[in-house]
Design a protein around this motif. Sequence first.
Motif, PDB file in Angstrom:
ATOM      1  N   VAL A 285      43.627 -53.693 -84.401  1.00  0.00           N
ATOM      2  CA  VAL A 285      42.721 -52.663 -83.877  1.00  0.00           C
ATOM      3  C   VAL A 285      43.076 -52.340 -82.437  1.00  0.00           C
ATOM      4  O   VAL A 285      43.086 -51.170 -82.022  1.00  0.00           O
ATOM      5  N   THR A 286      43.361 -53.378 -81.649  1.00  0.00           N
ATOM      6  CA  THR A 286      43.746 -53.174 -80.249  1.00  0.00           C
ATOM      7  C   THR A 286      44.976 -52.287 -80.141  1.00  0.00           C
ATOM      8  O   THR A 286      45.014 -51.342 -79.334  1.00  0.00           O
ATOM      9  N   ILE A 287      45.974 -52.574 -80.952  1.00  0.00           N
ATOM     10  CA  ILE A 287      47.210 -51.780 -80.916  1.00  0.00           C
ATOM     11  C   ILE A 287      46.947 -50.364 -81.399  1.00  0.00           C
ATOM     12  O   ILE A 287      47.467 -49.383 -80.824  1.00  0.00           O
ATOM     13  N   PHE A 288      46.124 -50.218 -82.421  1.00  0.00           N
ATOM     14  CA  PHE A 288      45.851 -48.893 -82.977  1.00  0.00           C
ATOM     15  C   PHE A 288      45.178 -47.986 -81.957  1.00  0.00           C
ATOM     16  O   PHE A 288      45.603 -46.845 -81.734  1.00  0.00           O
ATOM     17  N   VAL A 289      44.112 -48.496 -81.301  1.00  0.00           N
ATOM     18  CA  VAL A 289      43.376 -47.653 -80.354  1.00  0.00           C
ATOM     19  C   VAL A 289      44.213 -47.360 -79.114  1.00  0.00           C
ATOM     20  O   VAL A 289      44.128 -46.267 -78.542  1.00  0.00           O
ATOM     21  N   ASP A 290      45.026 -48.325 -78.685  1.00  0.00           N
ATOM     22  CA  ASP A 290      45.881 -48.072 -77.522  1.00  0.00           C
ATOM     23  C   ASP A 290      47.008 -47.109 -77.862  1.00  0.00           C
ATOM     24  O   ASP A 290      47.458 -46.351 -76.995  1.00  0.00           O
ATOM     25  N   THR A 291      47.484 -47.133 -79.097  1.00  0.00           N
ATOM     26  CA  THR A 291      48.498 -46.169 -79.520  1.00  0.00           C
ATOM     27  C   THR A 291      47.933 -44.754 -79.464  1.00  0.00           C
ATOM     28  O   THR A 291      48.599 -43.820 -78.995  1.00  0.00           O
ATOM     29  N   ILE A 292      46.705 -44.585 -79.931  1.00  0.00           N
ATOM     30  CA  ILE A 292      46.055 -43.275 -79.862  1.00  0.00           C
ATOM     31  C   ILE A 292      45.917 -42.826 -78.409  1.00  0.00           C
ATOM     32  O   ILE A 292      46.215 -41.685 -78.056  1.00  0.00           O
ATOM     33  N   TYR A 293      45.481 -43.748 -77.556  1.00  0.00           N
ATOM     34  CA  TYR A 293      45.262 -43.407 -76.146  1.00  0.00           C
ATOM     35  C   TYR A 293      46.577 -43.049 -75.454  1.00  0.00           C
ATOM     36  O   TYR A 293      46.636 -42.073 -74.689  1.00  0.00           O
ATOM     37  N   LEU A 294      47.631 -43.810 -75.705  1.00  0.00           N
ATOM     38  CA  LEU A 294      48.914 -43.551 -75.056  1.00  0.00           C
ATOM     39  C   LEU A 294      49.609 -42.305 -75.602  1.00  0.00           C
ATOM     40  O   LEU A 294      50.565 -41.816 -74.995  1.00  0.00           O
ATOM     41  N   SER A 295      49.142 -41.806 -76.739  1.00  0.00           N
ATOM     42  CA  SER A 295      49.717 -40.577 -77.291  1.00  0.00           C
ATOM     43  C   SER A 295      49.101 -39.324 -76.668  1.00  0.00           C
ATOM     44  O   SER A 295      49.493 -38.206 -77.011  1.00  0.00           O
TER      45      SER A 295
END
Length: 347
Positions: A285-295
């Motif tokens: 979940v941490t990686i998923f939400v940060d991936t969205i944010y960094l995109s």
Amino acid sequence: MSPPASLSTFGTRVGLLLLVETSAVSACAIICLLSYIAYSTVSILRGSSRRWSIGGPAEVYFLNQLVWDLVQAAGGLMNVRWAIDASVRSGVFCSVQGAVKHASDVGCALSTLVISLYTLRTLCFMKVPHDDDQLDKGKIEKTRRKRLHRSLVVVVCIWASVALIVTANVAANGVGHFYGPTGYWCWIRSEYSIQRTACDFGLMWMTAAANIVIYAILFLHFRGYITTSGSRIHTSLKPKPVNIHGPLKQAFGLLFYPLVYILTVLPLSIARYNAFAHHRVPFAVTIFVDTIYLSSGLLNVILFSTTRPFLLPHDLPTSDTTSETCDGIRLDERFVEENASIHSLGV
């Protein structure tokens, strides 16, 4: 100092590399766009049929947003060291990443808030000149320059605010103590929970909330429930929806901008809130939400190129097509320089 966080498992390092790849894609998209703009500004002769120039506040605000998106991507790219070392360790590199991530969070939030407020003012609170108004070209140019200078002051204030927030916290707590390992990367240490909320996520939440309000106002405005006259707001229980076509249809795309920020920040905020409340947040979940944010940098480039195409190098409009031109903000040179509303086009 906090002990180094272990990233020994293969899946953890793959997750970090996914963030690095997302940051790299965003950074490449931003650099390509900025390079294209810089090339067209320097290499394409002034007065040619296809060139780019800073014509008003919109260009200044959007370029500033892209720069902060690039800073954000740089913070994500720094995760590559932790993936290689299989651990997050305190030190100069860690402190730099923490400061970069902190500054980019605040800078992106303030820049997005400025663009949203400018969009609201442009679409809802314009002064509409009468058809028989005769505008002096000298006055138009003077007004344009005044607004351009004002936008530059706003951008300087954004950068000064970010610098003040970062340096004040570092001066009060020490750079090696304030920034450090926070799990899978470096950021504001967990013992500074108040600073995390007040000086980082609080600003992001404020911007997201403001965007929701602005989005609602613009939606109601286009639906006809809210009308404006100068700085006054009027409501109607018998709305007359605005006919979305031509230049107005393109301007309607501005509503996607605050929505994108909300969608990229909201998942991250939910995950961080649960982490602050000491609830277990799965690594996936941490990686998923940060991936969205960094995109968000990549998404902003796409929005920049689609909803505001006339902020890119473009064919100069002819005299008989000027009134049909729309870049999301500038619809007609006459009306833009006099702060006119998009409704002046007769839609």
